[in-house]
Design an enzyme around this catalytic site. Structure first.
Site, PDB file in Angstrom:
ATOM      1  N   HIS A  32     -65.369  22.519  -4.972  1.00  0.00           N
ATOM      2  CA  HIS A  32     -64.856  23.471  -5.676  1.00  0.00           C
ATOM      3  C   HIS A  32     -65.238  22.985  -7.168  1.00  0.00           C
ATOM      4  CE1 HIS A  32     -61.777  25.486  -8.709  1.00  0.00           C
ATOM      5  NE2 HIS A  32     -61.516  26.290  -7.894  1.00  0.00           N
ATOM      6  N   ASP A  79     -59.611  16.218  -2.748  1.00  0.00           N
ATOM      7  CA  ASP A  79     -58.990  17.298  -3.365  1.00  0.00           C
ATOM      8  C   ASP A  79     -58.289  18.203  -2.295  1.00  0.00           C
ATOM      9  OD1 ASP A  79     -58.635  20.011  -3.983  1.00  0.00           O
ATOM     10  OD2 ASP A  79     -60.648  20.286  -4.828  1.00  0.00           O
ATOM     11  N   GLN A 125     -56.699  23.028  -1.174  1.00  0.00           N
ATOM     12  CA  GLN A 125     -56.612  24.199   0.002  1.00  0.00           C
ATOM     13  C   GLN A 125     -55.921  23.625   1.334  1.00  0.00           C
ATOM     14  OE1 GLN A 125     -57.457  27.430   0.117  1.00  0.00           O
ATOM     15  NE2 GLN A 125     -57.963  27.099  -2.058  1.00  0.00           N
ATOM     16  N   LYS A 159     -50.541  27.247  -4.802  1.00  0.00           N
ATOM     17  CA  LYS A 159     -51.175  27.457  -3.493  1.00  0.00           C
ATOM     18  C   LYS A 159     -50.458  27.438  -2.317  1.00  0.00           C
ATOM     19  CE  LYS A 159     -55.814  26.760  -5.209  1.00  0.00           C
ATOM     20  NZ  LYS A 159     -56.594  28.045  -5.354  1.00  0.00           N
ATOM     21  N   CYS A 162     -65.686  29.563  -7.405  1.00  0.00           N
ATOM     22  CA  CYS A 162     -65.893  28.472  -8.156  1.00  0.00           C
ATOM     23  C   CYS A 162     -66.578  27.377  -7.096  1.00  0.00           C
ATOM     24  CB  CYS A 162     -64.699  27.903  -8.764  1.00  0.00           C
ATOM     25  SG  CYS A 162     -63.744  29.145  -9.612  1.00  0.00           S
TER      26      CYS A 162
HETATM   27  N1  PMP Z   1     -59.853  22.742  -5.843  1.00  0.00           N
HETATM   28  C1  PMP Z   1     -60.043  23.848  -4.510  1.00  0.00           C
HETATM   29  C2  PMP Z   1     -60.436  23.489  -3.075  1.00  0.00           C
HETATM   30  C3  PMP Z   1     -59.356  24.862  -5.073  1.00  0.00           C
HETATM   31  O1  PMP Z   1     -59.458  25.998  -3.885  1.00  0.00           O
HETATM   32  C4  PMP Z   1     -59.030  25.087  -6.256  1.00  0.00           C
HETATM   33  C5  PMP Z   1     -58.301  26.477  -6.730  1.00  0.00           C
HETATM   34  N2  PMP Z   1     -59.122  27.271  -6.412  1.00  0.00           N
HETATM   35  C6  PMP Z   1     -58.868  23.950  -7.086  1.00  0.00           C
HETATM   36  C7  PMP Z   1     -59.565  22.952  -6.805  1.00  0.00           C
HETATM   37  C8  PMP Z   1     -58.241  24.232  -8.498  1.00  0.00           C
HETATM   38  O2  PMP Z   1     -57.101  24.598  -8.494  1.00  0.00           O
HETATM   39  P1  PMP Z   1     -56.117  24.982  -9.788  1.00  0.00           P
HETATM   40  O3  PMP Z   1     -57.096  26.180 -10.191  1.00  0.00           O
HETATM   41  O4  PMP Z   1     -54.948  25.487  -9.221  1.00  0.00           O
HETATM   42  O5  PMP Z   1     -56.238  23.799 -10.831  1.00  0.00           O
END
Ligand code: PMP
Length: 417
Positions: free
Chosen positions: A134, A211, A214, A237, A375
């Site tokens: 991401h 990370d 998910q 999430k 993203c």
């Molecule tokens: N990493 C991953 C794999 C994500 O799916 C997301 C959110 N889509 C993020 C990081 C970023 O999370 P946040 O926008 O809640 O900071």
């Protein structure tokens, strides 16, 4: 009776109708149709238990934390620190001080880049990121690389969306300082062999930023078993509030890192000339924290723990398998990421139809999916597409909702035929 109450009283099977009753928003209509919410990978809906926990704090125990001598402040501090302990247990961190509250996964990664990265990385140092990342686990490293003259290199993936482990091994042949790795792709649902990759990184002398934004809601994340150096996730999430997330870091690493933001709450002593700082985790929590959100996050953790992460994963695996099977029957539908280690997400395109058109049409059927680059533009580039349609499943989704998705996609096909 709520689902968690039912589980507490007897060992009932996972019953989605009981679970759904806990989530007020799921009973609303959208565009005159029952809502079919298949966008939990972007943000999950909240059970009443989370909403009530925040409301209860504001109505009964709210004050600022840590500094107050009065009863309310002490009470709010207890609730806030209880939340930290709940997170510690949930991710199996060895100590509470390894749990830093941040605004979300993004902030946690930026904290590590700015604090650990600036202290430990210098010109020419290599950082590996996977092609699945991401943007939150790419851009902070790009920013740091530009500032420090670092080299960011990508770990390639196969066509099935899984990491190319031989290529990874070769990338580790030369010195690497950090591996920035997702535990589960937000765009494909592919689950990476994180434990093995972390072992390999450590053997090569590299640290790992995992990370788990998910992965956190689809199965147990055990930071000691994984042996990651840093891990992040976002509360929203995993059925918790927005504005709260967690950075886990091994104590000895966090202790070696300077603060990245200065202000109240994080100091030991301030004179007009200089400041000294508290120990971890408070050193990284400048300013008034997200108090009610932390309490809400604890309620979310209690909720999924009562249901059982394993049972949640089983339920989602059933929905995922059904979705893959049913979507495969739709003419001209291409799915991305076929590797068997996958969870809760299907990503696809319909031949000749723009994903945004698909998203708009299915929305008129009450079906909420995400369309776009998720993203993860480097991943989209890898598959040579600008965007995909992504349906993501959570503990409250049903087989009927998979049917509704398929029916809405058939409607898209009909309109474009
Ligand atoms: N990493 C991953 C794999 C994500 O799916 C997301 C959110 N889509 C993020 C990081 C970023 O999370 P946040 O926008 O809640 O900071």
């Amino acid at each position: 009776m709520t689902m968690t109450a039912a589980l507490a009283t007897n060992d009932v099977a996972f019953d989605t109708s009981l679970v759904r009753a806990d989530f007020p928003i799921l009973s609303r209509q959208v565009r005159g149709r029952p809502l079919v919410y298949l966008d939990s990978a972007a943000s999950a809906q909240k059970p009443r238990q989370v909403i009530d926990a925040e409301r209860r704090l504001y109505e009964e125990e709210y004050a600022n934390v840590h500094r107050g001598v009065h009863w309310l402040s002490q009470s709010a501090t207890e609730r806030f620190e209880e939340a930290r302990d709940a997170v510690r247990r949930f991710i199996n961190a060895a100590e509470e001080r390894e749990v830093v509250f941040v605004r979300g996964g993004t902030e946690g990664i930026n904290l590590v880049a700015q604090s650990w990265g600036r202290t430990n990385l210098e010109e020419g140092d290599r950082i590996l990121i996977s092609t699945l990342e991401h943007h939150a686990n790419i851009v902070p490293w790009h920013l740091l690389a530009a500032e420090r003259g670092l080299v960011v290199e990508a770990i390639p993936i196969f066509d099935d969306g899984q990491i190319d482990m031989d290529a990874y091994r070769r990338l580790l042949d030369r010195p690497v300082k950090l591996v920035a790795l997702t535990q589960m792709s937000n765009a494909l649902g592919v689950i990476t062999p994180a434990a093995e990759m972390i072992r390999m990184a450590h053997d090569a002398g590299a640290r790992v930023m995992l990370d788990s934004c998910q992965a956190i809601s689809h199965g147990a994340v055990d930071v000691q078993a994984l042996d990651c150096d840093f891990m992040v996730f976002s509360g929203h999430k995993i059925y918790g509030p927005t504005g709260i997330g967690v950075l886990y870091g091994k104590a000895e690493l966090l202790e070696s890192m300077p603060p990245w933001q200065g202000g109240g709450e994080m100091i030991a002593r301030v004179t007009l000339e200089r400041s000294t700082f508290k120990g971890i985790p408070h050193r990284f929590e400048a300013g008034t924290p997200a108090i009610a959100q932390a309490v809400g996050l604890k309620a979310a953790i209690d909720y999924v723990t009562a249901l059982g992460m394993e049972r949640i994963a089983e339920h989602e695996a059933m929905l995922h398998a059904l979705a893959v099977e049913r979507l495969s029957t739709i003419e001209g539908l291409t799915m991305f990421g076929s590797h068997p280690a996958r969870a809760a997400i299907v990503s696809f395109n319909l031949d000749g139809i723009h994903p945004h058109d698909v998203g708009t049409i299915v929305d008129h059927e009450g079906v909420a999916v995400r369309v776009g680059h998720h993203c993860a533009q480097p991943l989209m580039d890898r598959f040579d597409v600008a965007a995909t349609v992504r349906a993501s499943f959570a503990l409250y989704n049903t087989a009927d909702e998979v049917d509704a998705l398929v029916a809405s996609l058939e409607e898209v096909r009909r309109l474009f035929s």
